[in-house]
Design an enzyme around this catalytic site. Structure first.
Site, PDB file in Angstrom:
ATOM      1  N   TYR A  17      -0.202   4.609 -28.244  1.00  0.00           N
ATOM      2  CA  TYR A  17       0.921   5.395 -28.748  1.00  0.00           C
ATOM      3  C   TYR A  17       0.570   6.050 -30.106  1.00  0.00           C
ATOM      4  CZ  TYR A  17       4.535   3.293 -25.624  1.00  0.00           C
ATOM      5  OH  TYR A  17       5.315   2.910 -24.562  1.00  0.00           O
ATOM      6  N   GLY A  18      -0.246   5.347 -30.879  1.00  0.00           N
ATOM      7  CA  GLY A  18      -0.478   5.729 -32.288  1.00  0.00           C
ATOM      8  C   GLY A  18      -0.750   7.203 -32.528  1.00  0.00           C
ATOM      9  N   CYS A  28       1.002  -2.798 -37.284  1.00  0.00           N
ATOM     10  CA  CYS A  28       0.872  -2.516 -35.851  1.00  0.00           C
ATOM     11  C   CYS A  28       0.714  -3.874 -35.171  1.00  0.00           C
ATOM     12  CB  CYS A  28      -0.363  -1.649 -35.604  1.00  0.00           C
ATOM     13  SG  CYS A  28      -0.893  -1.563 -33.864  1.00  0.00           S
ATOM     14  N   THR A  29       1.468  -4.106 -34.117  1.00  0.00           N
ATOM     15  CA  THR A  29       1.450  -5.441 -33.515  1.00  0.00           C
ATOM     16  C   THR A  29       0.075  -5.804 -32.948  1.00  0.00           C
ATOM     17  OG1 THR A  29       2.456  -4.446 -31.535  1.00  0.00           O
ATOM     18  CG2 THR A  29       3.915  -5.611 -33.036  1.00  0.00           C
ATOM     19  N   HIS A  30      -0.698  -4.803 -32.534  1.00  0.00           N
ATOM     20  CA  HIS A  30      -2.053  -5.109 -32.062  1.00  0.00           C
ATOM     21  C   HIS A  30      -2.908  -5.747 -33.166  1.00  0.00           C
ATOM     22  CE1 HIS A  30      -1.159  -2.563 -28.602  1.00  0.00           C
ATOM     23  NE2 HIS A  30      -2.313  -2.943 -28.056  1.00  0.00           N
ATOM     24  N   CYS A  78       6.738  -3.000 -31.259  1.00  0.00           N
ATOM     25  CA  CYS A  78       5.740  -1.966 -31.544  1.00  0.00           C
ATOM     26  C   CYS A  78       6.243  -1.150 -32.730  1.00  0.00           C
ATOM     27  CB  CYS A  78       5.601  -1.072 -30.310  1.00  0.00           C
ATOM     28  SG  CYS A  78       4.576   0.390 -30.569  1.00  0.00           S
ATOM     29  N   ASN A  79       5.445  -1.087 -33.776  1.00  0.00           N
ATOM     30  CA  ASN A  79       5.848  -0.321 -34.960  1.00  0.00           C
ATOM     31  C   ASN A  79       5.914   1.171 -34.665  1.00  0.00           C
ATOM     32  OD1 ASN A  79       5.541  -2.176 -37.688  1.00  0.00           O
ATOM     33  ND2 ASN A  79       4.280  -2.894 -36.012  1.00  0.00           N
ATOM     34  N   THR A  80       4.981   1.661 -33.864  1.00  0.00           N
ATOM     35  CA  THR A  80       4.918   3.101 -33.593  1.00  0.00           C
ATOM     36  C   THR A  80       6.147   3.549 -32.803  1.00  0.00           C
ATOM     37  OG1 THR A  80       2.520   2.814 -33.447  1.00  0.00           O
ATOM     38  CG2 THR A  80       3.404   4.927 -32.723  1.00  0.00           C
ATOM     39  N   ASP A  87       5.838  -2.780 -25.640  1.00  0.00           N
ATOM     40  CA  ASP A  87       4.790  -2.250 -26.526  1.00  0.00           C
ATOM     41  C   ASP A  87       3.892  -1.375 -25.648  1.00  0.00           C
ATOM     42  OD1 ASP A  87       3.122  -1.923 -28.809  1.00  0.00           O
ATOM     43  OD2 ASP A  87       1.808  -3.524 -28.121  1.00  0.00           O
ATOM     44  N   SER A  88       2.965  -0.679 -26.277  1.00  0.00           N
ATOM     45  CA  SER A  88       2.013   0.128 -25.508  1.00  0.00           C
ATOM     46  C   SER A  88       1.001  -0.741 -24.766  1.00  0.00           C
ATOM     47  CB  SER A  88       1.267   1.068 -26.460  1.00  0.00           C
ATOM     48  OG  SER A  88       0.609   0.287 -27.450  1.00  0.00           O
ATOM     49  N   GLU A  95      -7.080  -3.782 -27.453  1.00  0.00           N
ATOM     50  CA  GLU A  95      -6.674  -3.602 -26.060  1.00  0.00           C
ATOM     51  C   GLU A  95      -7.870  -3.767 -25.120  1.00  0.00           C
ATOM     52  OE1 GLU A  95      -3.340  -3.205 -25.646  1.00  0.00           O
ATOM     53  OE2 GLU A  95      -3.541  -3.238 -23.483  1.00  0.00           O
TER      54      GLU A  95
END
Ligand code: DGL
Length: 250
Positions: free
Chosen positions: A42-43, A183-185, A73-75, A10-11, A151
């Site tokens: 990344y978004g 979004c995983t975040h 990560c969806n993005t 993921d980012s 983050e």
């Protein structure tokens, strides 16, 4: 049986929500988690740039001989999963916002998708929308600033609750009763979301993705020997101290 590790990326800290669910399901697996914080977020990046990172990370994970890669990560899934599957011989599990379960579970048949601009504009989501978008009214909201707040370790901060409240105010006022965390975040924003809108039903696909990863391993006879202690190894492309500080606070 296969003792090699599983790769995940993921980012930043978002994919740890998937890693946690996977660790509970498959405790014998060793996961190598790549947090690409040097390129976070990344978004807002163009898809081609995110795809380039996904390829570079895959090459790095394959150096550790991973047997499966979870794009947590969806993005990055939106930008690269099709190309990754074509380019590499290892199996990939990706993510897409959970519109199907949300539409099925929404009492008023009105859902709101909260995701990054890259996910909302990506082809994967367009296809999900075509398939399940008729089952409910679907509003989409780009979560500007939300992954950044997570983050930075501010997932539960009052200013984050205020951002969530503002971003979702329109759809909730219009009757949306279910929010999809695309979004995983955003999984780590559940408390902030519920503080802003206590009656909202919150859906994410982290558990489903972890189950799918375990299923792929099982079907391909790639599971690690049962009883072996698994675990999580980290690779951080940016500031590893900051990453760990946020990760332990979640
Ligand atoms: N966690 C990532 C996702 O699931 C995005 C966060 C970012 O913008 O880097 O989409």
């Amino acid at each position: 049986m296969d003792s090699r590790p599983v790769g995940m990326f993921d980012s930043g800290v978002g994919g740890l929500s998937v890693a946690g669910a996977f660790g509970e399901l498959a405790p014998a697996e060793r996961v190598i988690y790549f947090a690409d914080t040097a390129y976070f977020p990344y978004g807002p990046r163009p898809a081609a740039e995110v795809r380039k990172r996904a390829f570079a990370i895959t090459h790095r994970l394959l150096r550790d001989d991973v047997k499966l890669i979870v794009v947590a990560c969806n993005t990055a899934s939106a930008a690269a999963i099709v190309e990754l599957r074509k380019a590499f011989p290892v199996p990939f599990v990706g993510m897409v916002p959970g519109l199907k379960p949300a539409a099925a579970g929404s009492r008023g048949k009105h859902v709101v998708i909260l995701a990054t601009p890259g996910t909302i504009e990506g082809g994967l989501f367009t296809r999900v929308l075509e398939e399940f978008g008729r089952e409910a009214r679907v509003d989409t909201v780009a979560g500007h600033g939300l992954a950044e707040a997570v983050e930075a370790g501010l997932a539960a901060a009052p200013e984050t609750v205020a951002s969530v409240r503002d971003l979702l105010a329109g759809p909730v006022r219009a009757g949306a009763d279910t929010v999809v965390l695309g979004c995983t975040h955003y999984t780590f924003l559940r408390p902030a979301l519920l503080a802003a809108y206590p009656a909202l039903q919150v859906i994410d696909t982290n558990g489903a993705v972890a189950r799918r990863a375990a299923q792929v391993l099982c079907e391909a006879d790639l599971l690690a020997p049962a009883g072996r202690p698994g675990g999580l190894d980290l690779i951080v492309s940016g500031d590893a101290v900051a990453f760990r500080r946020t990760a332990v606070s979640l």
